[in-house]
Scaffold this active site. Structure first.
Site, PDB file in Angstrom:
ATOM      1  N   LYS A  83      29.720 -20.871  10.186  1.00 35.16           N
ATOM      2  CA  LYS A  83      31.002 -20.172  10.039  1.00 35.16           C
ATOM      3  C   LYS A  83      31.556 -19.841  11.416  1.00 35.16           C
ATOM      4  CE  LYS A  83      30.435 -20.101   5.630  1.00 35.16           C
ATOM      5  NZ  LYS A  83      31.111 -21.082   4.850  1.00 35.16           N
ATOM      6  N   SER A 114      33.089 -26.416   4.127  1.00 38.80           N
ATOM      7  CA  SER A 114      33.684 -25.123   4.476  1.00 38.80           C
ATOM      8  C   SER A 114      34.211 -25.046   5.905  1.00 38.80           C
ATOM      9  CB  SER A 114      32.696 -23.986   4.234  1.00 38.80           C
ATOM     10  OG  SER A 114      31.679 -23.988   5.200  1.00 38.80           O
TER      11      SER A 114
END
Length: 179
Positions: free
Chosen positions: A79, A40
């Site tokens: 993230k 990700s």
């Protein structure tokens, strides 16, 4: 002779306890290692890289663009912070707008090229939404595969942020600062 050995063992034991105590404090409150799992954050961070996380945060706030570790129910996530409390977030035609201003994201250029070659956009249209007080909006750099604030993680309460990614330390050949 026996007294000297006893004294030596006691000294070593005391030193060992102090060292363990210091290690516990450092790992709990200052820095700790984190293993990146998944794609990700590609190409910024790669699967199985090991990152040093800075847990020390004097202000209690994080800045837009910082890479953070987020505590999940069963696993942690890495993230990038996109929206701060009160920000208005919108993605139109693969362009991020924060508070009505286009946000440049140079770290996405490689993934944008891949998405174009596949005949799609990297980031689908989203929003506008406003980030609530004491929450953050996060996305992965590999937006095509990232589970983030758009699709599963929701807004991130600042209490769930473990710390900020500082540097990749393994594999040693890829040692670098986290940008």
């Amino acid at each position: 002779m026996k007294a000297n050995i006893k004294k030596e063992v006691k000294s070593w034991g005391k030193s060992l306890l102090i060292a363990l105590g210091i290690a516990f404090v450092i790992r709990s409150f200052l820095i700790s290692p984190y293993i990146v799992e998944g794609a990700s954050m590609e190409p910024t961070l790669h699967d199985q890289e090991k990152v040093i996380v800075n847990k020390l945060n004097f202000t209690g706030n994080f800045d837009r663009g910082e890479i953070v570790i987020i505590k999940g129910k069963t696993k942690n996530y890495v993230k990038r912070i996109i929206g701060l409390p009160g920000d208005r977030i919108e993605v139109k035609n693969d362009v991020l707008h924060v508070n009505g201003v286009i946000c440049k994201e140079p770290y996405l250029s490689k993934n944008r090229e891949i998405a174009k070659q596949m005949g799609s956009r990297l980031t689908g249209d989203y929003g506008p939404i406003t980030v609530p007080k004491n929450k953050y909006f996060v996305m992965g750099d590999n937006r095509l595969v990232s589970k983030d604030s758009r699709n599963g993680l929701g807004f991130i309460d600042k209490k769930r942020i473990v710390g900020k990614g500082e540097l990749v330390f393994y594999p040693v050949s890829d040692f670098r600062n986290v940008k």
